[in-house]
Design a protein around this motif. Structure first.
Motif, PDB file in Angstrom:
ATOM      1  N   ILE A 507      33.991  -2.174  65.114  1.00  0.00           N
ATOM      2  CA  ILE A 507      35.367  -2.655  65.205  1.00  0.00           C
ATOM      3  C   ILE A 507      35.994  -2.437  63.838  1.00  0.00           C
ATOM      4  O   ILE A 507      35.415  -2.804  62.807  1.00  0.00           O
ATOM      5  CB  ILE A 507      35.432  -4.146  65.584  1.00  0.00           C
ATOM      6  CG1 ILE A 507      35.009  -4.340  67.040  1.00  0.00           C
ATOM      7  CG2 ILE A 507      36.847  -4.693  65.379  1.00  0.00           C
ATOM      8  CD1 ILE A 507      34.982  -5.792  67.482  1.00  0.00           C
ATOM      9  N   VAL A 508      37.165  -1.823  63.835  1.00  0.00           N
ATOM     10  CA  VAL A 508      37.895  -1.570  62.600  1.00  0.00           C
ATOM     11  C   VAL A 508      39.298  -2.160  62.737  1.00  0.00           C
ATOM     12  O   VAL A 508      39.673  -2.662  63.802  1.00  0.00           O
ATOM     13  CB  VAL A 508      37.964  -0.064  62.283  1.00  0.00           C
ATOM     14  CG1 VAL A 508      36.572   0.504  62.045  1.00  0.00           C
ATOM     15  CG2 VAL A 508      38.647   0.695  63.422  1.00  0.00           C
ATOM     16  N   SER A 509      40.079  -2.087  61.661  1.00  0.00           N
ATOM     17  CA  SER A 509      41.415  -2.680  61.736  1.00  0.00           C
ATOM     18  C   SER A 509      42.441  -1.852  60.976  1.00  0.00           C
ATOM     19  O   SER A 509      42.092  -1.021  60.128  1.00  0.00           O
ATOM     20  CB  SER A 509      41.399  -4.111  61.184  1.00  0.00           C
ATOM     21  OG  SER A 509      41.313  -4.124  59.774  1.00  0.00           O
ATOM     22  N   PHE A 510      43.716  -2.097  61.323  1.00  0.00           N
ATOM     23  CA  PHE A 510      44.851  -1.510  60.632  1.00  0.00           C
ATOM     24  C   PHE A 510      45.748  -2.640  60.134  1.00  0.00           C
ATOM     25  O   PHE A 510      45.917  -3.657  60.811  1.00  0.00           O
ATOM     26  CB  PHE A 510      45.656  -0.595  61.568  1.00  0.00           C
ATOM     27  CG  PHE A 510      44.979   0.693  61.902  1.00  0.00           C
ATOM     28  CD1 PHE A 510      45.289   1.858  61.202  1.00  0.00           C
ATOM     29  CD2 PHE A 510      44.026   0.761  62.902  1.00  0.00           C
ATOM     30  CE1 PHE A 510      44.661   3.061  61.508  1.00  0.00           C
ATOM     31  CE2 PHE A 510      43.389   1.945  63.212  1.00  0.00           C
ATOM     32  CZ  PHE A 510      43.710   3.101  62.522  1.00  0.00           C
ATOM     33  N   ASP A 511      46.342  -2.438  58.969  1.00  0.00           N
ATOM     34  CA  ASP A 511      47.269  -3.403  58.395  1.00  0.00           C
ATOM     35  C   ASP A 511      48.631  -3.235  59.078  1.00  0.00           C
ATOM     36  O   ASP A 511      49.213  -2.152  59.065  1.00  0.00           O
ATOM     37  CB  ASP A 511      47.393  -3.151  56.887  1.00  0.00           C
ATOM     38  CG  ASP A 511      48.150  -4.249  56.168  1.00  0.00           C
ATOM     39  OD1 ASP A 511      49.181  -4.707  56.708  1.00  0.00           O
ATOM     40  OD2 ASP A 511      47.722  -4.637  55.068  1.00  0.00           O
ATOM     41  N   LEU A 512      49.135  -4.300  59.679  1.00  0.00           N
ATOM     42  CA  LEU A 512      50.409  -4.209  60.408  1.00  0.00           C
ATOM     43  C   LEU A 512      51.612  -4.073  59.485  1.00  0.00           C
ATOM     44  O   LEU A 512      52.701  -3.721  59.937  1.00  0.00           O
ATOM     45  CB  LEU A 512      50.594  -5.441  61.299  1.00  0.00           C
ATOM     46  CG  LEU A 512      49.612  -5.587  62.465  1.00  0.00           C
ATOM     47  CD1 LEU A 512      49.964  -6.814  63.293  1.00  0.00           C
ATOM     48  CD2 LEU A 512      49.604  -4.341  63.346  1.00  0.00           C
ATOM     49  N   THR A 513      51.457  -4.379  58.203  1.00  0.00           N
ATOM     50  CA  THR A 513      52.589  -4.257  57.285  1.00  0.00           C
ATOM     51  C   THR A 513      52.711  -2.862  56.689  1.00  0.00           C
ATOM     52  O   THR A 513      53.790  -2.447  56.273  1.00  0.00           O
ATOM     53  CB  THR A 513      52.475  -5.283  56.142  1.00  0.00           C
ATOM     54  OG1 THR A 513      51.290  -5.021  55.385  1.00  0.00           O
ATOM     55  CG2 THR A 513      52.416  -6.699  56.690  1.00  0.00           C
TER      56      THR A 513
END
Length: 624
Positions: A507-513
């Motif tokens: 599981i990875v993530s992206f910064d919404l800002t």
């Protein structure tokens, strides 16, 4: 994602069966592969052609918990995919990729939403992704396919990858420093010494038990159906597990699975809200009459609110579409005190407490109509506008009382359908120009300011790398993707692990800002695959699908340092493994709360007479 108790006067009760956990000569089946889907075609006279809504299953629960008697083994539903032995071709009837359609998802779980490849300039505006190095020790031909490279070649590849990673780290460090220098959002750009987010972002209500080893609490066998039947819809209260049934909704004791109440309905449930209020109210859509041969369905025209604590139908209403005919709905959601239903005839909304109509389907001067809604903390509509052949999609944050738009965002050209991943913050998924190529419904994520309707960032998601998934024609059906703590979390596709055999993922993530990938990464581990289920405060609750000889896990991933804590581990007993593997992550509902796990089917079909394997509607496990 055992037969559910039969509502009163409902046929289909089954004789006792051997307890779950009894040895079996049947090898564990692999979870069914989702059928390939083409992104939806332009609707004839509206968004998304109506689908025959399959009904929901009721039944009689197996009394007691683990080892309770259940009906004798029955054959899997008609068309249930079987995993062929190694080296053999799948048998007749095994799902094949239809001609002219993209290949199915290879990711471990269902939200296999395709995304634009990282490292490729995204469609329109947005940020380019980070290049992905080749899998270590893997030859061309796809993850898990082909033999390991020899030691010398592995060393060479490892050296190249190391150089790429060092250079990449320098680039990202410089980018992060540049953002800080420009006065970027501190909360969105802050990184801890270990590359994780601010430690304050962690924390949740779910606590690890002293012993995460779970036991089967109860299992409900699948009821008999004569046709494909939708059984979507499940909820958990303080004392009940509630599941849709055949022409009914049934409430079960949280611990034993015994029936506490049954709500009979005039027809089959055809849509159910994934949201419920704090006092356990939710919404469903259902057919006005029972199905009778040769007719396989009734028009899904009725919308109702139910009290999950008591099993009472608070009200049921319909809304007129064009002319005096009742509008057809194929999805329903809930936000605050508003129930909103959408479909091919447009959208309507009702007061949750009284059922009073707040607005009904209508087409304005721009030929716009509501296809469907996203609910939860806010209410957002996906609207289709324009003449046939030149239609476009608009995302609107709504005043939930009046339906008046607060803001509007026009999706890029080439978007035929859009899915609401989150309403607050507002995150929308779409397949721009059918570029995803895998039927997942996602090439890009759009982060929109819900107050102004302005695009904040666009995140391109490579369909070959990421494994989220959204329905092609329904607005609120995304899986394997969650939003929280200013992050978008999604699983990667399966790839070869470090072991001798078996795939894995992360599981990875992206910064919404910023729209950029973060350093977050939660690894599933060799032969396991992992997918996010929901947020728990600043933490992520995820399901780890196991290899064939082990049980799965529910883990909590700390939102600050991304460390994993096992909350529940499913037994590795053969019978339990077989039951678990029967629930596909793409086509089942997986709910976890307070040490209890519920896995349930969303679709049933008529069983063939060639298999003796027991099929379950619900499997419940507990550490309590």
């Amino acid at each position: 994602m055992t037969q559910p108790p039969q509502p009163p006067n409902q046929p289909g009760e089954q004789p006792p069966q051997p307890p779950l956990g009894q040895p079996s000569n049947q090898p564990p089946n692999q979870p069914p592969q989702p059928p390939n889907q083409q992104p939806g075609q332009p609707p004839q006279g509206g968004f998304g052609a109506p689908q025959d809504p399959p009904p929901f299953a009721g039944g009689t629960p197996a009394p007691g918990g683990f080892g309770a008697p259940t009906p004798p083994p029955q054959q899997p539903g008609y068309g249930y995919p079987q995993t062929p032995p190694p080296g053999q071709q799948p048998g007749y009837g095994y799902p094949q990729t239809p001609p002219g359609q993209p290949a199915g998802y290879g990711y471990p779980q269902a939200p296999g939403q395709p995304t634009q490849p990282m490292g490729q300039q995204p469609y329109g505006y947005g940020y380019p992704g980070q290049p992905v190095p080749p899998q270590y020790g893997q030859q061309p031909g796809g993850p898990g396919g082909g033999k390991k490279l020899n030691t010398q070649m592995q060393i060479v590849i490892a050296a190249v990858v190391a150089v790429v990673l060092i250079i990449g780290a320098g680039v990202w460090f410089a980018a992060a420093k540049g953002d800080d220098d420009k006065g970027g959002d501190a909360k969105g750009s802050s990184q801890g010494a270990d590359g994780g987010k601010d430690k304050a972002l962690g924390g949740g209500k779910e606590k690890a038990p002293s012993n995460p080893a779970a036991k089967v609490a109860f299992q409900l066998p699948q009821p008999k159906v004569t046709d494909v039947t939708d059984v979507s819809g499940s909820w958990v209260t303080d004392s009940l597990y509630v599941k849709t049934g055949i022409n009914s909704v049934v409430g079960y004791d949280l611990t034993t699975g015994t029936v506490k109440w049954t709500l009979p309905l005039p027809g089959q449930v055809c849509a159910a809200s994934r949201h419920a209020t704090a006092d356990h109210k939710t919404a469903i859509a259902f057919e006005p009459a029972k199905r009778k041969p040769p007719r396989n369905y009734e028009k899904c025209s009725e919308v109702g609110a139910i009290d999950l604590a008591t099993g009472k139908l608070l009200w049921s209403k319909s809304a007129t579409g064009s002319g005096d005919e009742k509008a057809r709905f194929n999805e329903v959601t809930l936000s605050g005190g508003t129930v909103a239903a959408g479909g091919t005839d447009g959208g309507a909304a009702f007061d949750l407490a009284t059922g009073a109509i707040r607005w009904k389907p209508q087409v304005n001067a721009e030929n716009c109509y509501d296809m469907g809604y996203g609910g939860g903390p806010a209410l957002v509509a996906a609207r289709k506008c324009g003449a046939y052949g030149s239609q476009y999609v608009v995302i609107q944050s709504l005043n939930a009382q009046t339906g008046a738009p607060v803001s509007s965002f026009k999706m890029p050209t080439g978007v035929e359908y859009a899915s609401i991943v989150s309403t607050k913050p507002l995150v929308v998924a779409a397949d721009v120009g059918d570029t995803a190529g895998d039927g997942s419904g996602i090439s890009d994520f759009f982060v929109v300011d819900e107050k102004t309707g302005k695009l904040k960032v666009k995140i391109s998601a490579d369909a070959d790398r990421f494994a989220a998934r959204c329905g092609s024609t329904e607005v609120e059906t995304c899986r394997h993707v969650v939003v929280g703590a200013d992050r978008l979390y999604l699983p990667t596709e399966e790839h070869e692990g470090t072991g001798e055999y078996g795939d894995t993922n992360e599981i990875v993530s992206f910064d919404l800002t910023t729209g950029k990938p973060t350093a977050d990464k939660a690894e599933a581990g060799d032969r396991y695959t992992i997918s996010p289920l929901r947020m728990d405060g600043g933490n992520i609750i995820a399901y780890k699908r196991p290899p064939y000889d082990k049980g799965g896990q529910i883990v909590s991933i700390d939102g600050g340092n991304f460390k994993q804590t096992v909350l529940l581990e499913i037994p590795s007993d053969k019978a339990v493994r077989e039951a678990e593997s029967g629930f596909s992550e793409d086509y089942s509902e997986i709910l976890y709360t307070n040490g209890r796990l519920f896995m349930s089917e969303t679709m049933l079909s008529k069983r063939s007479g060639s298999s003796s394997r027991q099929e379950y509607l619900v499997l419940s496990l507990s550490t309590n």
